[in-house]
Design a protein around this motif. Structure first.
Motif, PDB file in Angstrom:
ATOM      1  N   ARG A   8     -78.613  27.556  33.577  1.00  0.00           N
ATOM      2  CA  ARG A   8     -77.445  26.671  33.688  1.00  0.00           C
ATOM      3  C   ARG A   8     -76.797  26.797  35.060  1.00  0.00           C
ATOM      4  N   HIS A  10     -76.984  24.160  37.339  1.00  0.00           N
ATOM      5  CA  HIS A  10     -76.816  22.819  37.869  1.00  0.00           C
ATOM      6  C   HIS A  10     -77.839  22.547  38.976  1.00  0.00           C
ATOM      7  N   ARG A  56     -77.320  16.963  41.234  1.00  0.00           N
ATOM      8  CA  ARG A  56     -77.574  18.157  40.433  1.00  0.00           C
ATOM      9  C   ARG A  56     -77.536  17.742  38.972  1.00  0.00           C
ATOM     10  N   ASP A  58     -76.930  18.778  34.846  1.00  0.00           N
ATOM     11  CA  ASP A  58     -76.210  19.672  33.948  1.00  0.00           C
ATOM     12  C   ASP A  58     -76.608  19.345  32.521  1.00  0.00           C
ATOM     13  N   ASP A  60     -75.208  20.631  29.919  1.00  0.00           N
ATOM     14  CA  ASP A  60     -74.004  20.622  29.090  1.00  0.00           C
ATOM     15  C   ASP A  60     -73.294  19.282  29.306  1.00  0.00           C
ATOM     16  N   HIS A  66     -66.154  20.962  37.118  1.00  0.00           N
ATOM     17  CA  HIS A  66     -67.043  21.813  37.906  1.00  0.00           C
ATOM     18  C   HIS A  66     -66.300  22.375  39.107  1.00  0.00           C
ATOM     19  N   ASP A  77     -69.178  25.887  35.774  1.00  0.00           N
ATOM     20  CA  ASP A  77     -68.473  25.070  34.794  1.00  0.00           C
ATOM     21  C   ASP A  77     -67.055  25.577  34.597  1.00  0.00           C
TER      22      ASP A  77
END
Length: 113
Positions: A8, A10, A56, A58, A60, A66, A77
């Protein structure tokens, strides 16, 4: 998708390609682009335009902001914002589809170095 779920960070297209290509010698950047486009279409990831050079990605897709470190470039995050910040305003002059909130500065790791 496994890479995004387990990293995670990004990542950019290049970062995804470089991480996966050693274990997938036939992988091409085109495949990475096409796969991410499919994930975007299906709502499985979101694209972040943080700098002028690279998008980028993500995994989520929940409402969150961000933080971008201007020293190391890491993206973090931020979840502790009021949900009201992410409500789409109603305006008859245009149709709003998304809210993106980002902050920039220096992360604690860079600040300590």
């Amino acid at each position: 998708m496994d890479f995004l779920l387990n990293n995670r960070i990004h990542p950019t297209i290049d970062e995804i390609y470089l991480a996966l290509s050693p274990s997938m010698p036939t992988l091409s950047k085109t495949t990475v682009y096409n796969t991410l486009d499919l994930f975007l279409e299906r709502g499985a990831v979101q694209s972040l335009v943080i700098d002028e050079k690279n998008a980028r990605y993500d995994v989520d897709i929940s409402a969150h902001a961000h933080f971008i470190c201007k020293s190391c470039g890491a993206v973090h995050d931020i979840f502790d914002l009021s949900p009201d910040y992410f409500k789409l305003p109603q305006n008859s002059n245009f149709s709003i589809h998304a809210v993106e909130i980002s902050y920039s500065g220096i992360c604690n790791q860079c600040k300590g170095n």
